[in-house]
Scaffold this motif. Structure first.
Motif, mmCIF file in Angstrom:
data_model
loop_
_atom_site.group_PDB
_atom_site.id
_atom_site.type_symbol
_atom_site.label_atom_id
_atom_site.label_comp_id
_atom_site.label_asym_id
_atom_site.label_seq_id
_atom_site.Cartn_x
_atom_site.Cartn_y
_atom_site.Cartn_z
ATOM 1 N N SER A 1 0.665 -1.240 0.009
ATOM 2 C CA SER A 1 -0.062 -0.066 0.087
ATOM 3 C C SER A 1 0.903 1.329 0.008
ATOM 4 O O SER A 1 1.745 1.328 0.765
ATOM 5 N N THR A 2 0.473 2.241 -0.587
ATOM 6 C CA THR A 2 1.123 3.664 -0.829
ATOM 7 C C THR A 2 -0.072 4.602 -0.352
ATOM 8 O O THR A 2 -0.510 5.283 -1.396
ATOM 9 N N ARG A 3 -0.416 4.638 0.854
ATOM 10 C CA ARG A 3 -1.632 5.600 1.172
ATOM 11 C C ARG A 3 -1.078 7.053 1.262
ATOM 12 O O ARG A 3 0.198 7.460 1.382
ATOM 13 N N CYS A 4 -1.884 7.917 0.266
ATOM 14 C CA CYS A 4 -1.499 9.440 0.222
ATOM 15 C C CYS A 4 -2.004 10.139 1.426
ATOM 16 O O CYS A 4 -2.564 9.487 2.455
ATOM 17 N N THR A 5 -1.681 11.479 1.502
ATOM 18 C CA THR A 5 -1.859 12.347 2.686
ATOM 19 C C THR A 5 -3.383 12.568 3.020
ATOM 20 O O THR A 5 -3.743 12.618 4.015
ATOM 21 N N ARG A 6 -4.129 12.506 1.916
ATOM 22 C CA ARG A 6 -5.560 12.937 2.168
ATOM 23 C C ARG A 6 -6.427 11.540 2.709
ATOM 24 O O ARG A 6 -7.171 11.746 3.214
ATOM 25 N N GLU A 7 -5.805 10.428 2.530
ATOM 26 C CA GLU A 7 -6.326 9.276 3.035
ATOM 27 C C GLU A 7 -5.643 8.531 4.126
ATOM 28 O O GLU A 7 -5.245 7.435 4.199
ATOM 29 N N ASN A 8 -5.045 9.593 5.092
ATOM 30 C CA ASN A 8 -4.292 9.136 6.326
ATOM 31 C C ASN A 8 -2.961 8.420 6.024
ATOM 32 O O ASN A 8 -2.691 7.664 7.046
ATOM 33 N N GLY A 9 -2.303 8.687 4.874
ATOM 34 C CA GLY A 9 -1.135 8.199 4.422
ATOM 35 C C GLY A 9 0.001 9.432 4.573
ATOM 36 O O GLY A 9 -0.220 10.559 5.002
ATOM 37 N N LYS A 10 0.928 9.226 3.836
ATOM 38 C CA LYS A 10 2.200 9.761 4.015
ATOM 39 C C LYS A 10 2.841 10.267 2.550
ATOM 40 O O LYS A 10 3.669 11.133 2.156
ATOM 41 N N PHE A 11 2.171 9.570 1.621
ATOM 42 C CA PHE A 11 2.556 9.853 0.189
ATOM 43 C C PHE A 11 1.973 11.226 -0.371
ATOM 44 O O PHE A 11 0.778 11.434 -0.363
ATOM 45 N N PRO A 12 2.692 11.990 -1.165
ATOM 46 C CA PRO A 12 2.238 13.297 -1.550
ATOM 47 C C PRO A 12 1.198 12.937 -2.763
ATOM 48 O O PRO A 12 1.485 11.825 -3.331
ATOM 49 N N GLN B 1 6.397 -6.086 -10.237
ATOM 50 C CA GLN B 1 7.780 -6.667 -10.877
ATOM 51 C C GLN B 1 8.297 -7.681 -9.503
ATOM 52 O O GLN B 1 9.090 -8.541 -9.974
ATOM 53 N N TRP B 2 8.157 -7.099 -8.423
ATOM 54 C CA TRP B 2 8.826 -7.863 -7.325
ATOM 55 C C TRP B 2 7.833 -8.923 -7.017
ATOM 56 O O TRP B 2 8.338 -9.685 -5.881
ATOM 57 N N GLY B 3 6.858 -9.390 -7.384
ATOM 58 C CA GLY B 3 6.048 -10.249 -7.420
ATOM 59 C C GLY B 3 5.147 -10.286 -5.990
ATOM 60 O O GLY B 3 4.903 -11.310 -5.495
ATOM 61 N N VAL B 4 4.636 -9.296 -5.730
ATOM 62 C CA VAL B 4 3.966 -8.899 -4.710
ATOM 63 C C VAL B 4 2.580 -9.457 -4.967
ATOM 64 O O VAL B 4 1.847 -9.206 -5.881
ATOM 65 N N GLU B 5 1.794 -10.073 -3.959
ATOM 66 C CA GLU B 5 0.466 -10.696 -4.344
ATOM 67 C C GLU B 5 -0.853 -9.609 -4.505
ATOM 68 O O GLU B 5 -1.421 -9.882 -5.417
ATOM 69 N N TYR B 6 -0.654 -8.889 -3.710
ATOM 70 C CA TYR B 6 -1.682 -7.843 -3.678
ATOM 71 C C TYR B 6 -1.177 -6.263 -3.758
ATOM 72 O O TYR B 6 -0.269 -5.893 -2.842
ATOM 73 N N VAL B 7 -1.701 -5.522 -4.798
ATOM 74 C CA VAL B 7 -1.214 -4.235 -4.954
ATOM 75 C C VAL B 7 -2.437 -3.339 -4.527
ATOM 76 O O VAL B 7 -3.593 -3.380 -5.376
ATOM 77 N N ASP B 8 -2.189 -2.354 -3.599
ATOM 78 C CA ASP B 8 -3.453 -1.457 -3.332
ATOM 79 C C ASP B 8 -3.380 -0.177 -4.000
ATOM 80 O O ASP B 8 -2.338 0.508 -4.076
ATOM 81 N N VAL B 9 -4.396 -0.151 -4.941
ATOM 82 C CA VAL B 9 -4.356 1.132 -5.874
ATOM 83 C C VAL B 9 -5.302 1.839 -5.465
ATOM 84 O O VAL B 9 -6.700 1.640 -5.392
ATOM 85 N N GLU B 10 -5.034 3.186 -5.300
ATOM 86 C CA GLU B 10 -6.222 4.165 -4.394
ATOM 87 C C GLU B 10 -7.137 4.651 -5.721
ATOM 88 O O GLU B 10 -6.494 4.735 -6.740
ATOM 89 N N LEU B 11 -8.307 4.730 -5.273
ATOM 90 C CA LEU B 11 -9.311 5.264 -6.523
ATOM 91 C C LEU B 11 -9.109 6.513 -7.114
ATOM 92 O O LEU B 11 -9.604 6.796 -8.100
ATOM 93 N N TRP B 12 -8.469 7.538 -6.247
ATOM 94 C CA TRP B 12 -8.375 8.865 -6.823
ATOM 95 C C TRP B 12 -7.391 8.832 -7.789
ATOM 96 O O TRP B 12 -7.309 9.981 -8.595
ATOM 97 N N LEU B 13 -6.395 7.832 -8.017
ATOM 98 C CA LEU B 13 -5.534 8.136 -9.214
ATOM 99 C C LEU B 13 -6.325 8.014 -10.496
ATOM 100 O O LEU B 13 -7.158 7.582 -10.712
ATOM 101 N N PRO B 14 -5.732 8.679 -11.408
ATOM 102 C CA PRO B 14 -6.208 8.824 -12.787
ATOM 103 C C PRO B 14 -6.556 7.504 -13.372
ATOM 104 O O PRO B 14 -5.690 6.536 -13.203
ATOM 105 N N GLU B 15 -7.655 7.640 -14.034
ATOM 106 C CA GLU B 15 -7.975 6.139 -14.713
ATOM 107 C C GLU B 15 -6.903 5.485 -15.394
ATOM 108 O O GLU B 15 -6.877 4.254 -15.510
ATOM 109 N N LYS B 16 -6.216 6.173 -16.154
ATOM 110 C CA LYS B 16 -5.361 5.668 -17.173
ATOM 111 C C LYS B 16 -4.304 4.726 -16.330
ATOM 112 O O LYS B 16 -3.738 3.921 -17.017
#
Length: 686
Positions: free
Chosen positions: A238-249, A265-280
């Motif tokens: 997870s890379t939580r952003c500042t608006r969602e109680n995280g630290k990433f700008p 690429q590192w073979g992580v099983e689950y990747v948390d993708v925040e919905l606010w990110l651009p659709e592309k």
């Protein structure tokens, strides 16, 4: 209405990776050898594996051993199809010089980098590669690599197992450096089905004593490596952003893509993708996810969220477009909002079959929703430095709440048999206490015929584990259903309750075969066993049956037997040894399993020496597997003989630990880490 998973071919760096699909000409649930039928996770993966190395071929040779494939060195990707199924090693310099010219579409390129050399990671080579494996000189590397390869080659079904569970949860770690968590990781993850790595909370120290606002990719990669080395659980990145109680700008969304794609690429099983990110960005990550799963994440801390609004369903639908799980977490202000959420959950579940929804209300008022959520609930633990979100509960607190609400009834669980189940009962009770389960564990000796029936027919009966195992025929009078494994093995070692609404069914299962299979795939991918030769020694078919079923589940080739004659459902295709000439005629076995009692362990040593790695017919891949199922002190130094003869050796303690893990899943539906179970046996882990 169903939001179904996108079925388009997945692409990584423009190389098409088609998921391995196996079709069968028959509708039978088993193949002709009696193995559990098809699944893409059990058969060999035909893709060519190309390993990019930096100076040393050692890591690429280990890759070949884990895959059970030959090893070849090359200076170019052109003509890689001429090497058949071999693992191809090519230096980083050669790849950068020649590029990807001549690379087959069906190949997979893995960049490897040893982090403890101090050399920087070549980002250009990372960009050219499909995957990247970071490692260090450590006793954990082999198993970490085996897990990584099984994942990137699509030979694990972690997600399918998770969504089938009645309840699932993941532990939200909040450490600035995972090293501080490793010593307690086994206890932290009791009751968890995954471990969340909060990348935004990591603190990368600098020489001047300061820390970066955003940790470097190198530092994050090492953290992933360290965490995966010490847990078998799936990782949620997870890379939580500042608006969602995280630290990433939030000012540069492209940074998120760089960090999230690197997790794939590192073979992580689950990747948390925040919905606010651009659709592309969300769309591209979903299309390039390989065998990783995308978790769409939406958090609202405003307190204005309404589950009854149209916006709530639109949020789910938008998240479902590019994800395998949708997670919606909002701040709760009243008890009524928990009821609104449950109505929303039931509405979504009835309208959409995919993807599953994980939804909770934060804060003290929302804690009820955390207990009622059944899909990947975020949990905490008292040993964590801080909670990851307001109102988070531990697994024990959730189970306690469910019990108070009448959703988790107190049950009587029995350890039935001789000394072994009674000695394990102490560990089971410890797990029940750690998980906050209300169940009572009772140890009983198996008495006369009908004594087990007296326990299982009680209204408070919640399950039992048995040693020795119970023959299937003698239990059919009071157990109404059996798992496929129990039917084919002919033995029941676990009895559990299957709940379907208000209806409960007693199910007889065999967990031992699962423990054997997990042990065999600890240092090898499942496809390493595909169509290979095996040898099993046993006094009786019953003692060998769980091992036979485990091997068949791995689609092993010819199985030779010594000391017993099989006549049951697993007998088809077995070849018994009848004389000393049989030893001379057999090809090099990839795996030898001894189900002989400990006082006969000396009988195995001549075979281990005869088929040693220095023998005349060393197997492709250079590694072989020996598993000793003797329960008790061995005669002679069998493990030393195995190791000096080139065998990767396992003992019954390994199988027992994995069997305990599976038994607890069946009995109480909760996960206990292998390391926790292994240490409870009083033996050294590594």
């Amino acid at each position: 209405m169903a939001l179904v998973e996108d079925q388009r071919p997945m692409t990584i760096n423009d190389s098409v990776i088609v998921p391995l699909t196996v079709t069968s000409p028959t509708t039978s649930r088993h193949d002709h050898n009696g193995a559990p039928k098809n699944t893409k996770y059990q058969l060999g993966d035909p893709r060519t594996v190309i390993v990019a190395t930096n100076g040393s071929d050692d890591i690429s040779k280990v890759v070949a051993e884990i895959l059970g494939r030959p090893w070849r060195r090359s200076r170019t990707l052109a003509g890689s199809e001429d090497y058949g199924d071999a693992v191809i090693a090519i230096s980083a310099e050669d790849i950068k010089r020649a590029g990807l010219d001549g690379r087959r579409k069906s190949s997979i390129l893995i960049n490897t980098h040893q982090v403890d050399t101090g050399a920087p990671i070549d980002s250009g080579l990372t960009h050219l590669s499909d995957y990247e494996f970071l490692y260090q000189n450590s006793p954990f590397t082999r198993r970490d690599l085996a897990r990584f390869l099984a994942h990137v080659l699509g030979q694990t079904n972690f997600h399918e197992q998770l969504i089938k569970k009645e309840r699932s949860a993941f532990i939200s770690t909040t450490f600035p450096d995972v090293r501080t968590a490793l010593s307690n990781l086994d206890i932290l993850t009791v009751g968890a089905d995954g471990v969340e790595l909060r990348v935004d909370l990591l603190k990368e120290p600098h020489k001047d004593g300061t820390c970066s606002d955003v940790p470097s990719l190198r530092y994050v990669g090492e953290q992933v490596m360290l965490l995966r080395q010490r847990t078998e659980l799936p990782i949620i990145y997870s890379t939580r952003c500042t608006r969602e109680n995280g630290k990433f700008p939030m000012d540069k969304p492209e940074i998120y893509y760089d960090y999230l794609y690197r997790a794939i690429q590192w073979g992580v099983e689950y990747v948390d993708v925040e919905l606010w990110l651009p659709e592309k960005i969300r769309k591209k990550l979903y299309e390039m996810r390989g065998n990783s799963k995308i978790m769409s994440a939406f958090h609202d801390f405003s307190g204005d969220w309404k589950w009854t609004s149209q916006a709530a369903e639109e949020c789910f639908k938008e998240g479902a477009k590019y994800s395998d799980i949708v997670k919606i977490i909002v701040m709760g202000n009243s008890m009524a909002e928990n009821y609104d959420l449950e109505y929303f959950r039931s509405t979504i579940t009835s309208k959409y079959t995919h993807p599953p929804l994980s939804a909770v209300n934060m804060g003290q008022m929302g804690q009820l929703s955390r207990a009622l959520n059944t899909v990947f609930s975020p949990i905490t633990h008292p040993l964590l430095p801080t909670i990851a979100a307001p109102g988070q509960l531990s697994a024990a607190e959730i189970n306690g709440a469910l019990h108070v609400m009448g959703q988790l009834k107190k049950r009587d669980i029995y350890a039935i048999g001789t000394v072994k189940p009674i000695s394990q009962a102490v560990f089971f009770e410890k797990c029940f206490n750690e998980l906050g389960l209300p169940h009572r564990l009772t140890c009983v000796n198996r008495g006369l015929k009908g004594s087990i029936e007296a326990f299982v027919t009680q209204q408070s009966f919640g399950g039992a584990y048995l040693y020795p195992s119970l023959p299937l025929a003698s239990s059919q009078g009071y157990i109404s259903s059996f798992t496929d494994a129990a039917q084919r093995i002919g033995l029941v070692d676990t009895i559990f309750l299957r709940r379907e609404g208000e209806r409960q069914t007693l199910v007889g299962a065999n967990a031992t075969w699962s423990g054997i299979r997990a042990t065999l795939t600890r240092d090898f991918v499942p496809s390493a066993y595909y169509d290979r030769t095996a040898l099993i020694l046993s006094n009786t078919e019953a003692e060998a049956a769980p091992a036979l079923f485990a091997l068949r589940s791995l689609h092993i080739g010819t199985i030779y037997t010594v000391g017993f004659k099989a006549q049951g459902p697993l007998a088809v295709g077995l070849e018994p040894w009848t004389s000393i000439q049989s030893v001379e005629r057999v090809e090099q076995p990839f795996v030898i399993i001894s189900a002989l009692p400990s006082d006969k362990s000396l009988l195995v040593q001549p075979l281990l020496r005869h088929f040693s790695a220095n023998g005349k017919a060393a197997p492709v891949g250079g590694e072989k597997v020996f598993l000793d199922l003797a329960d008790g002190p061995l005669k002679g130094d069998l493990l030393t003989v195995a190791a000096t003869s080139g065998w990767t050796a396992y003992v019954m303690a390994d199988v027992s630990a994995w069997t305990i893990v599976e038994t607890l899943r069946l009995l109480v539906g909760q996960n206990v880490p292998f390391d926790f179970a292994r240490m409870a046996s009083g033996r050294v882990l590594y």
